[in-house]
Motif scaffolding. Structure first.
Motif, short mmCIF file in Angstrom:
data_model
loop_
_atom_site.label_atom_id
_atom_site.label_comp_id
_atom_site.label_asym_id
_atom_site.label_seq_id
_atom_site.Cartn_x
_atom_site.Cartn_y
_atom_site.Cartn_z
N PRO A 23 41.47 106.79 29.71
CA PRO A 23 41.43 107.71 30.86
C PRO A 23 39.95 108.23 30.91
O PRO A 23 39.65 108.43 32.28
CB PRO A 23 41.93 108.86 29.88
N LEU A 24 39.12 108.23 29.90
CA LEU A 24 37.66 108.48 30.11
C LEU A 24 37.07 107.68 31.07
O LEU A 24 35.90 108.00 32.04
CB LEU A 24 36.89 108.53 28.93
N SER A 29 43.27 114.90 33.88
CA SER A 29 41.76 114.84 34.85
C SER A 29 42.29 114.64 35.95
O SER A 29 41.46 115.01 36.84
CB SER A 29 41.13 114.05 34.02
N TYR A 30 43.10 113.55 36.11
CA TYR A 30 43.58 112.95 37.59
C TYR A 30 44.77 112.76 37.81
O TYR A 30 45.46 112.21 36.93
CB TYR A 30 42.53 111.85 37.88
N CYS A 46 45.72 113.38 29.62
CA CYS A 46 44.23 114.14 29.74
C CYS A 46 44.19 114.85 30.98
O CYS A 46 43.20 115.66 30.97
CB CYS A 46 43.27 112.83 29.88
N CYS A 53 46.73 108.71 30.36
CA CYS A 53 45.93 109.06 31.40
C CYS A 53 46.78 110.50 31.74
O CYS A 53 46.11 111.64 32.01
CB CYS A 53 46.10 108.24 32.65
N THR A 85 47.87 110.35 38.15
CA THR A 85 48.02 108.90 37.93
C THR A 85 49.34 108.61 38.15
O THR A 85 50.35 109.19 38.05
CB THR A 85 47.85 108.87 36.20
N LYS A 88 37.07 108.85 34.80
CA LYS A 88 36.75 110.48 35.24
C LYS A 88 36.25 110.55 36.31
O LYS A 88 35.28 109.88 36.90
CB LYS A 88 35.82 111.07 34.02
N GLY A 89 36.64 111.37 37.18
CA GLY A 89 36.30 111.78 38.73
C GLY A 89 36.93 110.90 39.73
O GLY A 89 36.56 111.14 40.90
#
Length: 95
Positions: free
Chosen positions: A9-10, A48-49, A46, A43, A51, A13-14
């Motif tokens: 997942p890192l 973050s976005y 996390c 993912c 998925t 990022k973004g």
């Protein structure tokens, strides 16, 4: 794929969204924890976005082409026939 584990997942990022398709073994035997579903779950965890997990390249493309607009950046990475998505996008966008 399994070796990526929680680092996967890192790497994204973004991004605005991540679309995953099935992971196929090359010459190695099946490894528990190395499927696209496993990556999807990591993912999503996390947060973050967005998925998405698709059952095939065709399914992913059907969803993606509804949202793809001129000026978007589409990053396609993987092995095997994943490059088909790039050809479909190029054809659709006329470039």
């Amino acid at each position: 794929t399994k070796a990526l584990g929680d680092q996967f997942p890192l790497a994204f990022k973004g991004v605005d969204e991540l679309n995953l398709v099935p992971v196929y073994p090359a010459s190695e035997p099946y490894q528990e924890g190395g499927t696209s579903k496993d990556l999807y779950e990591q993912c999503v965890a996390c947060h973050s976005y967005p998925t998405n997990l698709f059952h095939s390249l065709d399914d992913a493309w059907e969803a993606l082409k509804q949202r793809l607009q001129a000026g978007d950046i589409l990053l396609i990475t993987g092995a095997g026939d994943v490059e088909k998505v790039a050809a479909w996008a190029k054809e659709m966008m006329g470039t």
